[in-house]
Enzyme design. Structure first.
Site, PDB file in Angstrom:
ATOM      1  N   SER A  39       0.804  -1.232   0.000  1.00  0.00           N
ATOM      2  CA  SER A  39       0.000   0.000   0.000  1.00  0.00           C
ATOM      3  C   SER A  39       0.832   1.276   0.000  1.00  0.00           C
ATOM      4  O   SER A  39       0.327   2.334  -0.343  1.00  0.00           O
ATOM      5  CB  SER A  39      -0.946   0.023   1.203  1.00  0.00           C
ATOM      6  OG  SER A  39      -0.214  -0.042   2.416  1.00  0.00           O
ATOM      7  N   ASP A 329      -3.765   8.020   7.825  1.00  0.00           N
ATOM      8  CA  ASP A 329      -4.598   7.104   8.588  1.00  0.00           C
ATOM      9  C   ASP A 329      -3.701   6.341   9.565  1.00  0.00           C
ATOM     10  O   ASP A 329      -2.543   6.704   9.749  1.00  0.00           O
ATOM     11  CB  ASP A 329      -5.414   6.176   7.672  1.00  0.00           C
ATOM     12  CG  ASP A 329      -4.555   5.235   6.833  1.00  0.00           C
ATOM     13  OD1 ASP A 329      -3.376   5.051   7.173  1.00  0.00           O
ATOM     14  OD2 ASP A 329      -5.067   4.665   5.848  1.00  0.00           O
ATOM     15  N   HIS A 332      -0.708   4.868   7.205  1.00  0.00           N
ATOM     16  CA  HIS A 332      -0.082   5.488   6.037  1.00  0.00           C
ATOM     17  C   HIS A 332       0.189   6.985   6.229  1.00  0.00           C
ATOM     18  O   HIS A 332      -0.638   7.684   6.805  1.00  0.00           O
ATOM     19  CB  HIS A 332      -0.980   5.306   4.809  1.00  0.00           C
ATOM     20  CG  HIS A 332      -1.337   3.877   4.547  1.00  0.00           C
ATOM     21  ND1 HIS A 332      -2.520   3.318   4.980  1.00  0.00           N
ATOM     22  CD2 HIS A 332      -0.658   2.892   3.921  1.00  0.00           C
ATOM     23  CE1 HIS A 332      -2.561   2.042   4.611  1.00  0.00           C
ATOM     24  NE2 HIS A 332      -1.438   1.759   3.981  1.00  0.00           N
TER      25      HIS A 332
END
Length: 355
Positions: A39, A329, A332
């Site tokens: 990610s 978040d 991240h």
């Protein structure tokens, strides 16, 4: 006076020509950015597979061009976008599975990355995402399409001159080893590191066999300082989890050793180790000089302990200005943090690909 003006104009034109010549040389040396990973570098591939590990909804992407959630796990751009821009290629690297793009777009950069994946196939199984071996298969298909588009000789040259970026490893521990039954009963943490490093080495050898010559092996960030870990670290007064940071450092040492080994073994290989650990730790420990107000709490939270896919689809839990936060978040970084880390890595490591 008129002569001086003409001379000044000629000098200015000469400087401009030199600048343009330099930029063209840079573009020629690195024609494309090719990305593998999780990610941290997924540009939206997970939007097109059946998984819950997605970020194709607001408020993700609210600061991206057009304010659209692209599937990037940030409020805006991710590090590979900034790296591509710094190399003078383009402002963002598209996801391979996104039907909006075709080989003409991918010829200058493409991401095969998938959020929630890792080196270990068992990690990708947790949330049914794209394993590393599948990313390699996509890369092979990409090479075939590139040969059809550019011609075989030009495609081979493009592959050999392009920078291949790898960024993963955090999920192998936080999503798999320390969360799911299985690997922890098979390996000690150090044995698991050796297992993962072996997969990384084999993957690089596969890239080399396919023609890649410029490769960046990415290290792990201080994963014990992620808001997810700090929020649940009650005994440590919500500080960074030292054990997880040590795991990251140990695996980083093993990955760095791989770069030394393979550079000696593989002819014409230029393999570098891009380590985000210390710049990230510096930002987290001393956020003020960078203009951040918070390094421990994420901008976008729901108050629950999800694995980083925690942003609410509404905006009621999001901060007003993401640039004041190190993390977007629980898992991240914000676009601003991504930009700082990318610039650091380009300046201290990746710039040698332009020499």
């Amino acid at each position: 006076m008129e002569f001086q003006s003409k001379l000044l104009a000629l000098c200015s034109l000469h400087i401009l020509c030199l600048l343009l010549f330099h930029l063209n040389k840079v573009s020629a040396k690195v024609p494309a950015i090719i990305v593998f990973g999780d990610s941290s570098v997924d540009a939206g591939n997970n939007n097109f597979i059946p998984t819950v590990a997605r970020s194709n909804f607001q408020p993700y992407g609210r600061d991206f061009q057009g304010g659209k959630a692209t599937g990037r796990f940030s409020n805006g751009r991710i590090p590979t976008d900034f790296i591509a821009e710094s190399f003078g290629i383009k402002e963002s690297v598209p996801a391979y599975l996104d039907p909006k793009y075709n080989i003409s777009d991918f010829a200058t950069g493409v991401s095969f990355a998938s959020a929630a994946t890792g080196y270990d196939n068992a990690t990708s199984d947790v949330l049914s995402v794209i394993p590393l071996w599948k990313q390699l298969e996509y890369y092979k298909d990409y090479q075939k399409n590139l040969s059809s588009y550019l011609g075989e000789a030009k495609a081979k040259e493009t592959i050999s001159e392009s920078v291949h970026l790898m960024s993963m490893g955090t999920n192998d521990f936080l999503e798999n080893y320390y969360t799911m039954p299985g690997r922890a009963s098979q390996y000690t943490p150090q044995q698991y590191q050796t297992f993962l490093a072996g997969i990384a080495e084999n993957f690089i050898r596969n890239l080399y066999a396919l023609g890649a010559r410029k490769i960046s092996l990415g290290g792990l960030p201080p994963m014990g300082c992620l808001p997810l870990e700090r929020t649940t670290n009650f005994m440590g007064q919500n500080g960074c989890v030292a054990n997880f940071n040590n795991i990251a450092l140990e695996l980083n040492d093993k990955l760095k050793n791989i770069t030394t080994k393979l550079n000696q073994e593989l002819p014409d290989m230029k393999l570098v180790f891009s380590n985000p650990y210390y710049i990230m730790l510096h930002i987290i420990k001393k956020p003020d000089p960078y203009g951040f107000e918070s390094a421990s709490v994420a901008c976008c939270v729901t108050g629950m302990f999800e694995m980083g896919y925690a942003c609410s689809r509404g905006s009621m839990f999001s901060c007003t200005d993401a640039s004041k936060f190190v993390f977007w978040d629980f898992f991240h970084p914000t676009e601003k943090t991504n930009n700082i880390v990318a610039k650091y890595v380009v300046e201290h490591v990746l710039a040698q690909f332009l020499e």
